[in-house]
Enzyme design. Structure first.
Site, PDB file in Angstrom:
ATOM      1  N   SER A 118      64.480  18.186  52.601  1.00 17.69           N
ATOM      2  CA  SER A 118      65.190  18.627  53.800  1.00 17.69           C
ATOM      3  C   SER A 118      65.723  17.443  54.594  1.00 17.69           C
ATOM      4  O   SER A 118      65.212  16.325  54.516  1.00 17.69           O
ATOM      5  CB  SER A 118      64.266  19.444  54.699  1.00 17.69           C
TER       6      SER A 118
HETATM    7  N1  SAH Z   1      59.520  20.833  52.363  1.00 17.39           N
HETATM    8  C1  SAH Z   1      60.310  20.301  51.278  1.00 17.39           C
HETATM    9  C2  SAH Z   1      61.608  21.049  51.153  1.00 17.39           C
HETATM   10  C3  SAH Z   1      61.886  21.388  49.738  1.00 17.39           C
HETATM   11  S1  SAH Z   1      63.167  22.570  49.459  1.00 17.39           S
HETATM   12  C4  SAH Z   1      60.517  18.816  51.427  1.00 17.39           C
HETATM   13  O1  SAH Z   1      60.138  18.261  52.467  1.00 17.39           O
HETATM   14  O2  SAH Z   1      61.010  18.183  50.511  1.00 17.39           O
HETATM   15  C5  SAH Z   1      62.251  24.086  49.329  1.00 17.39           C
HETATM   16  C6  SAH Z   1      61.155  24.122  48.297  1.00 17.39           C
HETATM   17  O3  SAH Z   1      60.599  25.439  48.335  1.00 17.39           O
HETATM   18  C7  SAH Z   1      61.582  23.870  46.866  1.00 17.39           C
HETATM   19  O4  SAH Z   1      60.804  22.870  46.307  1.00 17.39           O
HETATM   20  C8  SAH Z   1      61.340  25.217  46.176  1.00 17.39           C
HETATM   21  O5  SAH Z   1      60.961  25.108  44.824  1.00 17.39           O
HETATM   22  C9  SAH Z   1      60.219  25.799  47.030  1.00 17.39           C
HETATM   23  N2  SAH Z   1      60.076  27.249  46.979  1.00 17.39           N
HETATM   24  C10 SAH Z   1      61.066  28.166  46.887  1.00 17.39           C
HETATM   25  N3  SAH Z   1      60.556  29.410  46.876  1.00 17.39           N
HETATM   26  C11 SAH Z   1      59.206  29.282  46.980  1.00 17.39           C
HETATM   27  C12 SAH Z   1      58.119  30.213  47.019  1.00 17.39           C
HETATM   28  N4  SAH Z   1      58.317  31.528  46.934  1.00 17.39           N
HETATM   29  N5  SAH Z   1      56.867  29.718  47.140  1.00 17.39           N
HETATM   30  C13 SAH Z   1      56.641  28.378  47.219  1.00 17.39           C
HETATM   31  N6  SAH Z   1      57.634  27.462  47.171  1.00 17.39           N
HETATM   32  C14 SAH Z   1      58.897  27.896  47.058  1.00 17.39           C
END
Ligand code: SAH
Length: 218
Positions: A63
């Protein structure tokens, strides 16, 4: 590049997110201490302190730092609180939370990201309890939480998450949930807080754009 150069860039990033409206000194200090360049591929390290999202593989992103700071600030956490993150991704948001002195639990839906990030966080010394699975169900084992942060865009509110927020007791506040809700293209950052009468106070904040929250069955 030597670390002092990254430190300088990180300090500039902190000023930038401050100018965009982040005021909580603890959150600014946390962003100022997490080495974001280690949470992205080496080839992207030079862009790590720009205020932008970057690809981390599997169509996912780390993010934007402003977004991470924004969600963290709106959780209004105290040292010692317990927080659940849905969507570990690169692990950056989890590391920022860790810097606040809270206990962090985090769930990731994609196994390769889960494996990679688990190793990285351990290597960097961040103590985060991680799970590979579907975050829309929350993680009842460690509930209730003072904060739950969803870092992917939801089309609707997973009600189980509300159940896992701490009920207020004495001078301890009720738990807060921060979740972007909307369409694929745009989501409203939505904040819920558990109230003494058992209801949930809801506030619609600003618009953001996250990668989609994946359904439980993949
Ligand atoms: N907080 C992260 C943002 C990553 S983007 C950071 O700081 O880098 C969002 C993430 O959510 C992705 O890695 C994706 O695989 C995960 N994600 C999507 N749907 C999900 C779900 N149902 N349960 C857990 N993780 C999920």
């Amino acid at each position: 590049m030597e670390d002092w150069k990254y430190r300088k860039r990180r300090a500039a990033l902190v000023e930038q997110i401050q100018s965009k409206g982040i005021t909580d000194e603890r959150v600014l200090a946390a962003v100022g201490s997490v080495p974001r360049h280690l949470f992205v591929d080496d080839a992207l390290a030079s862009r790590a302190y720009l205020d932008e999202a970057l690809p981390i593989g599997l169509q996912q992103t780390i993010s934007q730092p402003f977004t991470v700071a924004y969600q963290t600030e709106k959780l209004e956490l105290e040292r010692g609180d317990t927080v659940l993150e849905i969507g570990t991704g690169s692990g950056y948001q989890a590391a920022v939370l860790c810097e606040l002195g809270v206990k962090v639990y985090s769930i990731e839906r994609l196994k390769p990201l889960y494996d990679r990030t688990k190793d990285l966080l351990r290597k960097l010394g961040y103590r985060i309890t991680m799970k590979y699975g579907d975050g829309t169900e929350g993680w009842s084992t460690f509930a209730p939480y003072d904060g739950i942060v969803v870092t992917a865009g939801a089309t609707d509110l997973p009600l189980q998450l509300l159940d896992q927020l701490r009920p207020p007791e004495g001078d301890r506040r009720g738990g807060r949930l921060l979740i972007p809700i909307g369409t694929r293209d745009s989501q409203v950052m939505t904040r819920f807080e558990r109230m003494p009468d058992g209801s949930f106070d809801r506030i619609d904040l600003e618009d953001f754009r996250f990668v989609p929250l994946l359904p439980g069955d993949g």
